[in-house]
Write a protein that holds these residues in place. Structure first.
Motif, PDB file in Angstrom:
ATOM      1  N   HIS A 161       0.834  -1.202   0.000  1.00 24.60           N
ATOM      2  CA  HIS A 161       0.000   0.000   0.000  1.00 24.60           C
ATOM      3  C   HIS A 161       0.870   1.254   0.000  1.00 24.60           C
ATOM      4  CE1 HIS A 161      -3.797  -2.119   0.434  1.00 24.60           C
ATOM      5  NE2 HIS A 161      -3.255  -2.857   1.380  1.00 24.60           N
ATOM      6  N   ASP A 162       2.070   1.157   0.548  1.00 25.99           N
ATOM      7  CA  ASP A 162       3.004   2.281   0.581  1.00 25.99           C
ATOM      8  C   ASP A 162       3.990   2.112  -0.563  1.00 25.99           C
ATOM      9  OD1 ASP A 162       4.990   4.149   1.025  1.00 25.99           O
ATOM     10  OD2 ASP A 162       5.157   3.768   3.174  1.00 25.99           O
ATOM     11  N   PRO A 163       3.979   3.016  -1.566  1.00 25.99           N
ATOM     12  CA  PRO A 163       4.881   2.835  -2.706  1.00 25.99           C
ATOM     13  C   PRO A 163       6.352   2.963  -2.353  1.00 25.99           C
ATOM     14  CG  PRO A 163       3.812   4.977  -2.798  1.00 25.99           C
ATOM     15  CD  PRO A 163       3.143   4.214  -1.702  1.00 25.99           C
ATOM     16  N   TRP A 223      -1.824   7.750  -0.017  1.00 26.02           N
ATOM     17  CA  TRP A 223      -1.526   7.189  -1.333  1.00 26.02           C
ATOM     18  C   TRP A 223      -2.740   6.449  -1.876  1.00 26.02           C
ATOM     19  CZ3 TRP A 223       2.460   8.592  -4.165  1.00 26.02           C
ATOM     20  CH2 TRP A 223       3.618   9.066  -3.538  1.00 26.02           C
ATOM     21  N   GLN A 224      -3.154   6.826  -3.102  1.00 27.13           N
ATOM     22  CA  GLN A 224      -4.252   6.162  -3.797  1.00 27.13           C
ATOM     23  C   GLN A 224      -3.668   5.369  -4.972  1.00 27.13           C
ATOM     24  OE1 GLN A 224      -7.280   6.310  -2.538  1.00 27.13           O
ATOM     25  NE2 GLN A 224      -6.738   7.863  -0.997  1.00 27.13           N
ATOM     26  N   ARG A 225      -4.097   4.138  -5.130  1.00 33.11           N
ATOM     27  CA  ARG A 225      -3.540   3.270  -6.144  1.00 33.11           C
ATOM     28  C   ARG A 225      -4.567   2.913  -7.206  1.00 33.11           C
ATOM     29  NH1 ARG A 225      -1.689  -2.209  -3.762  1.00 33.11           N
ATOM     30  NH2 ARG A 225      -3.906  -2.655  -4.011  1.00 33.11           N
ATOM     31  N   GLU A 266       5.087  12.582  -5.310  1.00 35.81           N
ATOM     32  CA  GLU A 266       3.639  12.760  -5.296  1.00 35.81           C
ATOM     33  C   GLU A 266       2.964  11.769  -6.239  1.00 35.81           C
ATOM     34  OE1 GLU A 266       2.299  16.746  -5.720  1.00 35.81           O
ATOM     35  OE2 GLU A 266       3.719  17.537  -4.242  1.00 35.81           O
ATOM     36  N   ARG A 267       3.774  11.171  -7.089  1.00 32.03           N
ATOM     37  CA  ARG A 267       3.276  10.111  -7.965  1.00 32.03           C
ATOM     38  C   ARG A 267       4.373   9.081  -8.156  1.00 32.03           C
ATOM     39  NH1 ARG A 267       2.173   9.968 -14.498  1.00 32.03           N
ATOM     40  NH2 ARG A 267       1.331   7.847 -14.519  1.00 32.03           N
ATOM     41  N   TYR A 288       0.482   5.044  -8.215  1.00 35.46           N
ATOM     42  CA  TYR A 288       0.194   5.582  -6.885  1.00 35.46           C
ATOM     43  C   TYR A 288       0.227   7.109  -6.952  1.00 35.46           C
ATOM     44  CZ  TYR A 288       1.333   0.920  -4.948  1.00 35.46           C
ATOM     45  OH  TYR A 288       1.377  -0.420  -4.632  1.00 35.46           O
ATOM     46  N   ARG A 289      -0.791   7.754  -6.396  1.00 37.72           N
ATOM     47  CA  ARG A 289      -0.824   9.212  -6.353  1.00 37.72           C
ATOM     48  C   ARG A 289      -1.163   9.664  -4.937  1.00 37.72           C
ATOM     49  NH1 ARG A 289      -1.817  11.583 -12.159  1.00 37.72           N
ATOM     50  NH2 ARG A 289      -1.503   9.685 -13.388  1.00 37.72           N
ATOM     51  N   LEU A 290      -0.417  10.655  -4.469  1.00 34.81           N
ATOM     52  CA  LEU A 290      -0.596  11.163  -3.108  1.00 34.81           C
ATOM     53  C   LEU A 290      -1.710  12.202  -3.107  1.00 34.81           C
ATOM     54  CD1 LEU A 290       0.657  10.847  -0.284  1.00 34.81           C
ATOM     55  CD2 LEU A 290       2.140  12.793  -0.825  1.00 34.81           C
TER      56      LEU A 290
END
Length: 215
Positions: free
Chosen positions: A24-26, A208-210, A183-184, A201-203
């Motif tokens: 979940h954490d890039p 973070w949204q995947r 941020e990405r 992944y975008r912050l």
């Protein structure tokens, strides 16, 4: 026979990248991939080599290959001359992009974010850890400036060596570290028939949204 670039291709077969196997954490996932790349890539390939893209004050892009020298919750660390073309571009526009490519694993990671300078203390600590020859080179080279020839650079190095014979070899103020705060981040895994896996992944608001992107 002329080289036919159109016929140069490779079919990627090492595996896929599924959401249930991705962190979940890039940043955590990048660290895992970097460790695997360090164990997989063959010399002289350096697993921490990356392409860094910047944009100058006129909106023109520039790229070069550097070495990643640090990874933390803050971001990705690299070092260089603040007065170089790269340094001037980051002063004019602090946004940059990194790309890591590990052909042995058929993987690529793209990272985008803002870049800021590291503290003087962190830059000093890294500079002091470098070999003496590298520290002398940081003083000697007027990075990105025009030189008459190779001999001119070697003379600058000779002058630098003489200069520091009887004094400490401390970090020059025009040299130090940067940190790209992502941020990405996009993780790319090669797949057969060019149907590659891409997890993006975008912050957003600190979280973070995947999502999955089409290849």
């Amino acid at each position: 026979m002329p080289l036919s670039l159109a016929q140069m291709r490779r079919n990627y077969t090492l595996g896929g990248l599924q959401e249930d196997a991705a962190a979940h954490d890039p940043l955590q996932m990048f660290e895992q991939w970097l460790i695997q790349a360090r164990e997989t890539e063959c010399a002289p390939v350096e697993a921490n080599s990356m392409h860094l893209a910047t944009v100058d004050s006129q909106g023109r892009p520039h790229g070069r290959v550097l070495l990643l020298k640090g990874l933390s919750a803050e971001g990705f660390t690299f070092f260089g001359n603040y007065q170089s073309a790269k340094g001037q571009e980051l002063d004019a526009n602090p946004w940059a992009a990194m790309t890591f490519f590990w052909p042995g694993l058929e993987r690529q990671v793209r990272i985008e974010g803002q870049v800021g300078r590291l503290s003087a203390q962190l830059s000093d600590e890294y500079f002091d850890s470098r070999p003496v020859a590298s520290r002398l080179g940081a003083w000697a080279s007027p990075q990105s400036q025009v030189l008459a020839n190779r001999a001119a650079l070697e003379e600058l190095l000779a002058q630098t060596i003489r200069r520091f014979v009887d004094q400490p070899l401390q970090r020059p103020q025009h040299w130090g570290g940067y940190c790209l705060r992502p941020e990405r981040m996009e993780f790319w895994q090669g797949r057969a028939d060019r149907l590659h896996d891409r997890l993006d992944y975008r912050l957003q608001d600190g979280v973070w949204q995947r999502s999955r992107l089409a290849p």
